[in-house]
Motif scaffolding. Sequence first.
Motif, PDB file in Angstrom:
ATOM      1  N   GLY A 121      11.423  -2.348 -15.133  1.00  0.00           N
ATOM      2  CA  GLY A 121      10.659  -1.927 -13.963  1.00  0.00           C
ATOM      3  C   GLY A 121      10.878  -2.915 -12.845  1.00  0.00           C
ATOM      4  O   GLY A 121      11.736  -3.810 -12.941  1.00  0.00           O
ATOM      5  N   ARG A 122      10.067  -2.806 -11.795  1.00  0.00           N
ATOM      6  CA  ARG A 122      10.230  -3.718 -10.671  1.00  0.00           C
ATOM      7  C   ARG A 122       9.781  -5.118 -11.108  1.00  0.00           C
ATOM      8  O   ARG A 122       8.887  -5.265 -11.949  1.00  0.00           O
ATOM      9  N   LEU A 123      10.399  -6.139 -10.538  1.00  0.00           N
ATOM     10  CA  LEU A 123      10.055  -7.536 -10.881  1.00  0.00           C
ATOM     11  C   LEU A 123       8.699  -7.924 -10.300  1.00  0.00           C
ATOM     12  O   LEU A 123       7.792  -8.353 -11.009  1.00  0.00           O
TER      13      LEU A 123
ATOM     14  N   ASN B  79       2.326   7.315 -18.992  1.00  0.00           N
ATOM     15  CA  ASN B  79       2.366   7.200 -17.535  1.00  0.00           C
ATOM     16  C   ASN B  79       2.713   5.760 -17.193  1.00  0.00           C
ATOM     17  O   ASN B  79       1.966   4.852 -17.506  1.00  0.00           O
ATOM     18  N   THR B  80       3.861   5.559 -16.579  1.00  0.00           N
ATOM     19  CA  THR B  80       4.277   4.184 -16.286  1.00  0.00           C
ATOM     20  C   THR B  80       4.205   3.879 -14.785  1.00  0.00           C
ATOM     21  O   THR B  80       4.227   2.712 -14.395  1.00  0.00           O
ATOM     22  N   SER B  81       4.047   4.886 -13.947  1.00  0.00           N
ATOM     23  CA  SER B  81       4.028   4.583 -12.499  1.00  0.00           C
ATOM     24  C   SER B  81       2.799   3.750 -12.142  1.00  0.00           C
ATOM     25  O   SER B  81       2.810   2.982 -11.191  1.00  0.00           O
ATOM     26  N   ALA B  82       1.746   3.861 -12.964  1.00  0.00           N
ATOM     27  CA  ALA B  82       0.537   3.048 -12.694  1.00  0.00           C
ATOM     28  C   ALA B  82       0.872   1.553 -12.765  1.00  0.00           C
ATOM     29  O   ALA B  82       0.250   0.731 -12.076  1.00  0.00           O
ATOM     30  N   ALA B  83       1.888   1.221 -13.565  1.00  0.00           N
ATOM     31  CA  ALA B  83       2.255  -0.197 -13.708  1.00  0.00           C
ATOM     32  C   ALA B  83       2.747  -0.779 -12.382  1.00  0.00           C
ATOM     33  O   ALA B  83       2.578  -1.970 -12.115  1.00  0.00           O
ATOM     34  N   ASP B  84       3.311   0.082 -11.524  1.00  0.00           N
ATOM     35  CA  ASP B  84       3.867  -0.398 -10.250  1.00  0.00           C
ATOM     36  C   ASP B  84       2.805  -0.940  -9.313  1.00  0.00           C
ATOM     37  O   ASP B  84       3.117  -1.604  -8.328  1.00  0.00           O
ATOM     38  N   LEU B  85       1.523  -0.650  -9.589  1.00  0.00           N
ATOM     39  CA  LEU B  85       0.451  -1.148  -8.713  1.00  0.00           C
ATOM     40  C   LEU B  85       0.069  -2.581  -9.068  1.00  0.00           C
ATOM     41  O   LEU B  85      -0.797  -3.175  -8.423  1.00  0.00           O
ATOM     42  N   ASN B  86       0.703  -3.104 -10.125  1.00  0.00           N
ATOM     43  CA  ASN B  86       0.397  -4.480 -10.527  1.00  0.00           C
ATOM     44  C   ASN B  86       1.389  -5.481  -9.963  1.00  0.00           C
ATOM     45  O   ASN B  86       2.416  -5.092  -9.412  1.00  0.00           O
TER      46      ASN B  86
ATOM     47  N   PRO C 100       5.197  -5.389 -12.315  1.00  0.00           N
ATOM     48  CA  PRO C 100       5.291  -4.022 -12.851  1.00  0.00           C
ATOM     49  C   PRO C 100       6.012  -3.922 -14.198  1.00  0.00           C
ATOM     50  O   PRO C 100       5.529  -3.264 -15.112  1.00  0.00           O
ATOM     51  N   ALA C 101       7.175  -4.558 -14.333  1.00  0.00           N
ATOM     52  CA  ALA C 101       7.932  -4.414 -15.585  1.00  0.00           C
ATOM     53  C   ALA C 101       7.115  -4.928 -16.768  1.00  0.00           C
ATOM     54  O   ALA C 101       7.041  -4.278 -17.820  1.00  0.00           O
ATOM     55  N   LEU C 102       6.473  -6.090 -16.592  1.00  0.00           N
ATOM     56  CA  LEU C 102       5.688  -6.665 -17.700  1.00  0.00           C
ATOM     57  C   LEU C 102       4.412  -5.863 -17.929  1.00  0.00           C
ATOM     58  O   LEU C 102       4.022  -5.616 -19.077  1.00  0.00           O
ATOM     59  N   SER C 103       3.777  -5.398 -16.860  1.00  0.00           N
ATOM     60  CA  SER C 103       2.569  -4.565 -17.024  1.00  0.00           C
ATOM     61  C   SER C 103       2.900  -3.303 -17.823  1.00  0.00           C
ATOM     62  O   SER C 103       2.119  -2.889 -18.688  1.00  0.00           O
ATOM     63  N   LYS C 104       4.049  -2.721 -17.531  1.00  0.00           N
ATOM     64  CA  LYS C 104       4.486  -1.498 -18.247  1.00  0.00           C
ATOM     65  C   LYS C 104       4.637  -1.816 -19.740  1.00  0.00           C
ATOM     66  O   LYS C 104       4.214  -1.033 -20.598  1.00  0.00           O
ATOM     67  N   ALA C 105       5.211  -2.981 -20.026  1.00  0.00           N
ATOM     68  CA  ALA C 105       5.410  -3.374 -21.437  1.00  0.00           C
ATOM     69  C   ALA C 105       4.061  -3.540 -22.141  1.00  0.00           C
ATOM     70  O   ALA C 105       3.861  -3.041 -23.255  1.00  0.00           O
ATOM     71  N   ILE C 106       3.102  -4.205 -21.489  1.00  0.00           N
ATOM     72  CA  ILE C 106       1.783  -4.431 -22.101  1.00  0.00           C
ATOM     73  C   ILE C 106       1.033  -3.100 -22.253  1.00  0.00           C
ATOM     74  O   ILE C 106       0.363  -2.864 -23.265  1.00  0.00           O
ATOM     75  N   MET C 107       1.172  -2.208 -21.271  1.00  0.00           N
ATOM     76  CA  MET C 107       0.539  -0.884 -21.369  1.00  0.00           C
ATOM     77  C   MET C 107       1.073  -0.152 -22.607  1.00  0.00           C
ATOM     78  O   MET C 107       0.315   0.452 -23.374  1.00  0.00           O
TER      79      MET C 107
ATOM     80  N   LYS D 105       0.852  -1.214   0.000  1.00  0.00           N
ATOM     81  CA  LYS D 105       0.000   0.000   0.000  1.00  0.00           C
ATOM     82  C   LYS D 105       0.879   1.252   0.000  1.00  0.00           C
ATOM     83  O   LYS D 105       0.677   2.162  -0.799  1.00  0.00           O
ATOM     84  N   ASN D 106       1.901   1.249   0.879  1.00  0.00           N
ATOM     85  CA  ASN D 106       2.798   2.424   0.935  1.00  0.00           C
ATOM     86  C   ASN D 106       3.525   2.622  -0.390  1.00  0.00           C
ATOM     87  O   ASN D 106       3.621   3.734  -0.908  1.00  0.00           O
ATOM     88  N   ALA D 107       4.015   1.523  -0.939  1.00  0.00           N
ATOM     89  CA  ALA D 107       4.781   1.621  -2.195  1.00  0.00           C
ATOM     90  C   ALA D 107       3.885   2.117  -3.326  1.00  0.00           C
ATOM     91  O   ALA D 107       4.309   2.933  -4.164  1.00  0.00           O
ATOM     92  N   CYS D 108       2.631   1.664  -3.333  1.00  0.00           N
ATOM     93  CA  CYS D 108       1.685   2.103  -4.383  1.00  0.00           C
ATOM     94  C   CYS D 108       1.460   3.615  -4.275  1.00  0.00           C
ATOM     95  O   CYS D 108       1.465   4.334  -5.283  1.00  0.00           O
ATOM     96  N   GLU D 109       1.282   4.081  -3.041  1.00  0.00           N
ATOM     97  CA  GLU D 109       1.042   5.523  -2.863  1.00  0.00           C
ATOM     98  C   GLU D 109       2.257   6.331  -3.301  1.00  0.00           C
ATOM     99  O   GLU D 109       2.129   7.383  -3.935  1.00  0.00           O
ATOM    100  N   GLU D 110       3.447   5.818  -3.018  1.00  0.00           N
ATOM    101  CA  GLU D 110       4.677   6.502  -3.471  1.00  0.00           C
ATOM    102  C   GLU D 110       4.725   6.526  -5.006  1.00  0.00           C
ATOM    103  O   GLU D 110       5.060   7.539  -5.613  1.00  0.00           O
TER     104      GLU D 110
END
Lengths: 159, 159, 159, 159
Positions: free
Chosen positions: B102-104, B71-78, B81-88, A8-13
């Motif tokens: 991105g993050r694994l 916008n790629t930070s939205a991918a981090d909520l998945n 993240p790295a693969l979500s960013k690629a599909i986005m 949750k914290n990481a998502c908000e960041e």
Amino acid sequence: MKLEKIIKNACEESISESRTGDTEDEINFIQNYLKSARKIIVPSKNAVKLNIINNVLKEFGLQEAEQLCINTSAADLNRLPALSKAIMALDQCECDLIISRGRLGVPGSGSMLVMIDKKGRILTAATSPSHVVHKKEVKDAVRGEIVHALERIGLKRIK
Amino acid sequence: MKLEKIIKNACEESISESRTGDTEDEINFIQNYLKSARKIIVPSKNAVKLNIINNVLKEFGLQEAEQLCINTSAADLNRLPALSKAIMALDQCECDLIISRGRLGVPGSGSMLVMIDKKGRILTAATSPSHVVHKKEVKDAVRGEIVHALERIGLKRIK
Amino acid sequence: MKLEKIIKNACEESISESRTGDTEDEINFIQNYLKSARKIIVPSKNAVKLNIINNVLKEFGLQEAEQLCINTSAADLNRLPALSKAIMALDQCECDLIISRGRLGVPGSGSMLVMIDKKGRILTAATSPSHVVHKKEVKDAVRGEIVHALERIGLKRIK
Amino acid sequence: MKLEKIIKNACEESISESRTGDTEDEINFIQNYLKSARKIIVPSKNAVKLNIINNVLKEFGLQEAEQLCINTSAADLNRLPALSKAIMALDQCECDLIISRGRLGVPGSGSMLVMIDKKGRILTAATSPSHVVHKKEVKDAVRGEIVHALERIGLKRIK
């Protein structure tokens, strides 16, 4: 702190674009999760691979894994075979941690060893080239992957 | 042979449990796909990372990548993240190849650089520990990932 | 019987091509899971939608849901926004059941309401056309989706 | 306008929280994509289901689908069997549109018919309860799903 709170914290960041990469606390959480995992599952019919994985787990002071004999070749028909195999195992058994090894992506893309928690979240992973490229014995490739998967999150051998 | 045919054959081998790992032809296909990719996209607002990636692509004789500022930070909520960013990125632009970093997985799991084709299939990938663990400069981590991602499918530097 | 055992049996039937569709026991399991869910989460900042969902849950004799105010617009950048929103919520909170509503697929594809269990497995779902097509009020669309999602797994109103 | 541009715009609206639901243009794009699809694939070994689907496609003035006989039972081991089957088919053949029918989620969750485009993006879908709940003939359930999947994106019968 629970992984839900950490996420949750990481998502908000991330949303506020204030995130500056993984933190020591986040890495420590993953280390402690692995150290405290009591039921570790390896979805594979291959006892040799299970032994290699368990030897390394012992070297790192972690609980030995149990074999889960489910049909795993079906996972190869998906885009992420190694991860699909892990999720299939998670859906068919209750455990703390799943260590799954399989192909990374399309045929020819080599292999991936991935560790997921009890909700299916990826804690760590490591890749290997195809045997055709690395020419190593499978057992050496498996050993290299699991050692790398543990060391890259800061875990160290204790034996 | 098309990738669809290669995948169909590999699926049939997996289902009949006759598959014995990646073949030379499968790896050659991936190499040739990368060599023939004309429009390569990197979804990132970070020009430094793009340059590092492009320097390596040039060393391997491959087409330079174009930056895609989405916008790629939205991918981090998945969960990936790295693969979500690629599909986005794939969903927002037409191209032959996407290289996404991105993050694994969960926070603390380090990074992954992944290459997907025009249908979103994973051709290769490489991981790095978190900066907290590897202490390297980000540019060295990025360089290491893309060199490894290319070498693990048998590609070699030409410069 | 646990869901893991139910899924394991169903997988073996599928692989042996002996499966003949969902069984009464499987449907009863889902009904009982919903009836026994104590912590139900709706990831949404929209209190109106939460109330509509809770009114229907009460009519069906189920526990009322709690609102989870996380950033959900990031889910819209994925290929399955409604399901991505559910998984994002699952990763950020501990619960028995998540009821998530969002877009089904690409822009224009209408909406989906999906219910997932504590491991992220889909128990039921219902879709609605876009407002442009059905012309209904959003509250009627939401109500229709959750009633249908519950009735299609055999649950009945008790009030 | 291309679907990539439509998705890019919608993503920006979502991130800026200015999106107010699907638009007429977005729905028209999906309608026109289906109307212009020349190669439509149904991954199924069941010729009866293919005929039912084709009868409805003809009623709506759309191209008839071709049967793709690949192993689809492996898809049932995934969390979204119907969608996994569609992506498996997409990976094994070149086409404009895939219409895939299978289980929605866990055993007992009923069925889903989903339509994806050439990149694997979901254009529309419809669900049905399990046969145990709806007591309908399979052919009526299949017919109901595809009619609903087409009508919910504003398409109308022409015959």
